[in-house]
Write a protein that holds these residues in place. Structure first.
Motif, PDB file in Angstrom:
ATOM      1  N   GLN A 269       0.841  -1.195   0.000  1.00 31.60           N
ATOM      2  CA  GLN A 269       0.000   0.000   0.000  1.00 31.60           C
ATOM      3  C   GLN A 269       0.874   1.242   0.000  1.00 31.60           C
ATOM      4  OE1 GLN A 269      -2.215   1.729   3.574  1.00 31.60           O
ATOM      5  NE2 GLN A 269      -3.826   0.460   2.640  1.00 31.60           N
ATOM      6  N   TYR A 270       0.404   2.258  -0.684  1.00 30.00           N
ATOM      7  CA  TYR A 270       1.087   3.548  -0.667  1.00 30.00           C
ATOM      8  C   TYR A 270       0.023   4.641  -0.676  1.00 30.00           C
ATOM      9  CZ  TYR A 270       0.169   3.623  -5.693  1.00 30.00           C
ATOM     10  OH  TYR A 270      -0.441   3.601  -6.932  1.00 30.00           O
ATOM     11  N   THR A 271       0.449   5.873  -0.408  1.00 29.83           N
ATOM     12  CA  THR A 271      -0.471   7.011  -0.313  1.00 29.83           C
ATOM     13  C   THR A 271      -0.111   8.038  -1.367  1.00 29.83           C
ATOM     14  OG1 THR A 271      -0.662   6.662   2.067  1.00 29.83           O
ATOM     15  CG2 THR A 271      -1.401   8.779   1.219  1.00 29.83           C
ATOM     16  N   ILE A 272      -1.139   8.486  -2.116  1.00 29.91           N
ATOM     17  CA  ILE A 272      -0.945   9.510  -3.123  1.00 29.91           C
ATOM     18  C   ILE A 272      -2.073  10.536  -2.993  1.00 29.91           C
ATOM     19  CG2 ILE A 272      -2.131   8.048  -4.802  1.00 29.91           C
ATOM     20  CD1 ILE A 272       0.654  10.641  -5.562  1.00 29.91           C
ATOM     21  N   LYS A 273      -1.709  11.750  -2.722  1.00 31.39           N
ATOM     22  CA  LYS A 273      -2.666  12.851  -2.604  1.00 31.39           C
ATOM     23  C   LYS A 273      -3.775  12.510  -1.594  1.00 31.39           C
ATOM     24  CE  LYS A 273      -1.873  14.497  -7.316  1.00 31.39           C
ATOM     25  NZ  LYS A 273      -2.513  14.805  -8.633  1.00 31.39           N
ATOM     26  N   ASP A 274      -3.341  12.088  -0.392  1.00 29.78           N
ATOM     27  CA  ASP A 274      -4.258  11.768   0.714  1.00 29.78           C
ATOM     28  C   ASP A 274      -5.220  10.633   0.387  1.00 29.78           C
ATOM     29  OD1 ASP A 274      -3.109  13.816   2.197  1.00 29.78           O
ATOM     30  OD2 ASP A 274      -4.550  15.304   1.461  1.00 29.78           O
TER      31      ASP A 274
ATOM     32  N   VAL B  93      -5.482   6.414  -0.399  1.00 28.69           N
ATOM     33  CA  VAL B  93      -4.794   5.138  -0.284  1.00 28.69           C
ATOM     34  C   VAL B  93      -4.884   4.396  -1.604  1.00 28.69           C
ATOM     35  CG1 VAL B  93      -4.812   2.891   0.869  1.00 28.69           C
ATOM     36  CG2 VAL B  93      -5.210   4.971   2.186  1.00 28.69           C
ATOM     37  N   ALA B  94      -3.755   3.774  -2.001  1.00 25.19           N
ATOM     38  CA  ALA B  94      -3.721   2.976  -3.238  1.00 25.19           C
ATOM     39  C   ALA B  94      -2.868   1.742  -2.981  1.00 25.19           C
ATOM     40  CB  ALA B  94      -3.166   3.803  -4.386  1.00 25.19           C
ATOM     41  N   TRP B  95      -3.062   0.717  -3.848  1.00 32.46           N
ATOM     42  CA  TRP B  95      -2.338  -0.537  -3.704  1.00 32.46           C
ATOM     43  C   TRP B  95      -1.497  -0.778  -4.943  1.00 32.46           C
ATOM     44  CZ3 TRP B  95      -2.514  -3.318   0.788  1.00 32.46           C
ATOM     45  CH2 TRP B  95      -3.516  -2.993   1.712  1.00 32.46           C
ATOM     46  N   LEU B  96      -0.299  -1.294  -4.721  1.00 33.46           N
ATOM     47  CA  LEU B  96       0.618  -1.564  -5.836  1.00 33.46           C
ATOM     48  C   LEU B  96       0.041  -2.691  -6.693  1.00 33.46           C
ATOM     49  CD1 LEU B  96       3.468  -0.547  -6.724  1.00 33.46           C
ATOM     50  CD2 LEU B  96       4.379  -2.605  -5.634  1.00 33.46           C
ATOM     51  N   LYS B  97      -0.021  -2.430  -8.025  1.00 30.44           N
ATOM     52  CA  LYS B  97      -0.546  -3.436  -8.952  1.00 30.44           C
ATOM     53  C   LYS B  97       0.551  -4.447  -9.277  1.00 30.44           C
ATOM     54  CE  LYS B  97      -3.967  -0.367 -11.059  1.00 30.44           C
ATOM     55  NZ  LYS B  97      -4.466   0.239 -12.300  1.00 30.44           N
ATOM     56  N   MET B  98       0.154  -5.705  -9.306  1.00 31.61           N
ATOM     57  CA  MET B  98       1.130  -6.776  -9.468  1.00 31.61           C
ATOM     58  C   MET B  98       1.726  -6.803 -10.878  1.00 31.61           C
ATOM     59  SD  MET B  98       1.234  -8.259  -6.485  1.00 31.61           S
ATOM     60  CE  MET B  98       1.033  -6.623  -5.795  1.00 31.61           C
TER      61      MET B  98
ATOM     62  N   THR C 210       7.788   5.051  -0.045  1.00 30.51           N
ATOM     63  CA  THR C 210       7.377   4.153   1.029  1.00 30.51           C
ATOM     64  C   THR C 210       6.181   3.319   0.594  1.00 30.51           C
ATOM     65  OG1 THR C 210       8.110   5.757   2.674  1.00 30.51           O
ATOM     66  CG2 THR C 210       6.626   4.030   3.432  1.00 30.51           C
ATOM     67  N   PHE C 211       6.300   1.996   0.792  1.00 26.37           N
ATOM     68  CA  PHE C 211       5.204   1.047   0.604  1.00 26.37           C
ATOM     69  C   PHE C 211       4.968   0.322   1.927  1.00 26.37           C
ATOM     70  CE2 PHE C 211       4.704   1.334  -3.954  1.00 26.37           C
ATOM     71  CZ  PHE C 211       5.943   1.765  -4.414  1.00 26.37           C
ATOM     72  N   HIS C 212       3.723   0.125   2.241  1.00 29.05           N
ATOM     73  CA  HIS C 212       3.353  -0.565   3.478  1.00 29.05           C
ATOM     74  C   HIS C 212       2.848  -1.971   3.139  1.00 29.05           C
ATOM     75  CE1 HIS C 212       3.590   3.147   5.907  1.00 29.05           C
ATOM     76  NE2 HIS C 212       3.067   3.736   4.834  1.00 29.05           N
TER      77      HIS C 212
ATOM     78  N   VAL D 183     -10.746   6.771  -6.131  1.00 28.66           N
ATOM     79  CA  VAL D 183     -11.472   6.065  -5.072  1.00 28.66           C
ATOM     80  C   VAL D 183     -12.320   4.965  -5.676  1.00 28.66           C
ATOM     81  CG1 VAL D 183     -13.217   6.309  -3.271  1.00 28.66           C
ATOM     82  CG2 VAL D 183     -11.472   8.079  -3.576  1.00 28.66           C
ATOM     83  N   ASN D 184     -12.979   5.244  -6.828  1.00 30.36           N
ATOM     84  CA  ASN D 184     -13.782   4.209  -7.484  1.00 30.36           C
ATOM     85  C   ASN D 184     -12.906   3.039  -7.915  1.00 30.36           C
ATOM     86  OD1 ASN D 184     -16.234   5.415  -7.192  1.00 30.36           O
ATOM     87  ND2 ASN D 184     -16.252   6.402  -9.213  1.00 30.36           N
TER      88      ASN D 184
END
Length: 590
Positions: A86-91, A93-98, A114-116, A313-314
């Motif tokens: 997971q990472y954060t972009i412009k407040d 939350v997004a997930w790294l695509k495989m 940073t990735f969580h 978000v969608n």
């Protein structure tokens, strides 16, 4: 470019090693992270950071799956379908695509990137679905943090119970000798909301947590963590991702996505959904720009449409819906071969650990029994030593007492001999005094008899003297007066015949009176009185001495009235003869 991968790895004593086929890596201890050298910035550098471990890895232009797989292999994680980066972009939350390169993602430009490493999807039943211990541990750490950060609502009583399991997982079995008051002072175990809700001191909270903690004795770390998850999964906000949305009327709502389906909440109530769409009742989910559409399987039910604030978000909602729906359908099918193998290995591992724990428990029990036996023997030995010491002291005291008793016995024996000798002497003296007293009494009676005889004789002599005196007086009267022939009467009374003879010659009167016997008798009586008085005085002294000796042995209660009268007379100095003399002289009045 430096990429920082963070997660919730908290295993104690583990060592991270670079996976086979990867480039070299370096292990950094927590709190001592080293920055990469400038020449290493030419390639992609990923740093895996956890609560206790850090590792810097080097590779070239990886896709999201490459980085994700590297992290999973490093952790030894096989249940990868629950997790993501997971990472954060412009407040947002997004997930790294495989399937997309890491550098092609819309990630922040600042370094390090940073990735969580977090759980993206949650199981419906943690005990059945989570097979590996590392998977359970990662979920435990993440859910625990969400509860403490109040992202998951937890009631106070459940918070205390969960805290007790967290303490069991960290500290093991409760030992009052080790886990003393204040050992949880530095631990973060309860949400601040719960702490502020009650007027309780930290010591009071610790006391309640410790009370439950003590009941979890015998549970291993993985068992305590699983119990924690089993309680946490029943919380209303567990595993729910919330998104702000608006319906067609513009009403603000919350969309919740979890393992069971989609839920619509009022913004002020995240616990109870207003509408729910289980995954098995949803036919299609889609979005167009900011509009999101949910088509139920039942065509009689209206299609639910809502708008989100951002297109990103969608996209995130759609990812979560697809992933949760896939896992929902997967749970209701037979396990794949990989999952079956993992479960078999997990069962074997669990059985092996169970056997190890049993062996360890037996060894621990045997050790505790041996320690108790040793302590008991040591205690018994100390007791025997104390008893031996006390016995020796008692023996010494007994010997000293025996010596003293022997000395006392000897002294007593000597005293007894002396007392016997004195008693014999006293007996002899008593016999002598008694004999003397008997003789004195006989002499006293004889003397009294003689005195009486002397008194009778003196009385007779006095009477005789008186009669003679009367005869003499008569003769004198005859001399002074005329003879009887000149009187007109004559005496008819004859004189006593026993009167002594008187010779009357002319003008003088003479009579023959022999008093030699009287003088001699008086001298003998006086002599006998003197001897009697001397003997009586000596006898009285002996009697007084004897009385003094036996006075201490007298029983006063047995005295008769006569004894009392005798004592009174003795104290006044009255004796038989004194009393008689005083009575005869008229000086004594009883």
């Amino acid at each position: 470019m430096v990429v920082l991968v963070q997660g919730f790895l908290g295993l104690q004593g583990d060592t991270l090693k670079p996976p086979r086929g990867s480039s070299k890596g370096f292990l950094f201890p927590a709190g001592n992270r080293q920055e990469p050298k400038p020449e290493l910035n030419k390639s992609l550098n990923e740093r895996l950071v956890s609560q206790s471990k850090k590792q810097e890895l080097h590779s070239v232009k990886w896709k999201g799956k490459d980085l994700f797989d590297l992290v999973c292999r490093t952790l030894g994680l096989r249940e990868t379908w629950f997790f993501g980066l997971q990472y954060t972009i412009k407040d947002t939350v997004a997930w790294l695509k495989m399937d997309k390169k890491v550098l092609d993602h819309d990630v922040p430009t600042e370094e390090p990137k940073t990735f969580h490493f977090l759980a993206k999807f949650y199981p419906e039943n943690a005990e059945e679905e989570l097979v590996q211990e590392i998977t359970q541990h990662l979920f435990f750490l993440q859910v625990k943090k969400q509860i403490l950060d109040e992202k998951i609502f937890c009631p106070p009583e459940a918070s205390v119970l969960l805290a007790s399991y967290a303490v069991q997982a960290k500290y093991g079995d409760y030992d009052p000798n080790v886990h003393k008051r204040g050992f949880l002072a530095q631990e973060e175990l309860l949400p601040k909301r719960v702490i502020n809700l009650y007027q309780m001191t930290p010591e009071m909270w610790e006391e309640r947590i410790t009370a439950w903690y003590a009941e979890h004795r015998g549970r291993a770390r993985d068992e305590a963590e699983m119990e924690y998850l089993k309680i946490a999964q029943d919380l209303e906000m567990y595993g729910v991702n919330y998104f702000a949305i608006r319906n067609k009327k513009g009403t603000e709502l919350l969309l919740g996505v979890d393992a069971l389906g989609l839920h619509i909440y009022d913004p002020d109530n995240r616990l109870t959904p207003k509408i729910s769409f289980p995954w098995n009742e949803i036919r299609n989910i889609s979005y167009s720009d900011k509009e999101f559409t949910i088509k139920p399987l039942d065509k009689k039910i209206d299609v639910f449409k809502f708008n989100s604030s951002k297109l990103r978000v969608n996209k995130l909602i759609l990812q979560l819906c697809i992933g949760n729906h896939d896992l929902f359908m997967r749970r209701r099918k037979a396990d794949s071969l990989e999952v079956q193998q993992m479960k078999a290995q997990a069962r074997e591992e669990k059985a092996r650990k169970q056997m190890e724990r049993q062996c360890l428990a037996r060894e621990k029990q045997m050790r505790e029994e041996a320690e108790r036996t040793r302590d008991e023997l040591e205690r018994r030995l100390m007791q025997l030593k104390e008893e031996a010491t006390m016995a020796n002291e008692a023996l010494m005291r007994s010997e000293e007492t025996a010596d003293l008793l022997a000395e006392k016995a000897q002294i007593t024996e000597e005293e007894a001999k002396l007392l016997a000798q004195k008693a014999a002497e006293a007996e002899q003296e008593m016999q002598r005094i008694k004999a003397t007293a008997i003789r004195t009494e006989e002499e006293k009676r004889l003397m009294e008899q003689k005195v009486l005889e002397a008194e009778m004789l003196a009385l007779k002599m006095a009477e005789e003297s008186e009669r003679r005196s009367e005869g003499t007086a008569l003769q004198l009267l005859l001399l002074c007066f005329p003879p009887p022939s000149s009187y007109p009467f004559e005496f008819t009374t004859a004189l006593p015949t026993d009167l002594p003879s008187f010779n009357l010659i002319s003008e003088s009167l003479s009579f023959d009176f022999k008093d030699t016997d009287m003088k001699r008798l008086s001298m003998e009586i006086e002599k006998e009185k003197v001897e009697y008085m001397e003997k009586s005085k000596h006898l009285q002294e002996q009697l007084n001495e004897l009385k003094t000796e036996i006075e201490a042995l007298k029983l006063k209660e047995r005295e008769t009235a006569l004894d009392i009268l005798h004592n009174e007379n003795s104290s006044r100095g009255n004796s038989k003869h004194n009393t008689i003399k005083k009575v005869s002289e008229g000086l004594y009045l009883p």
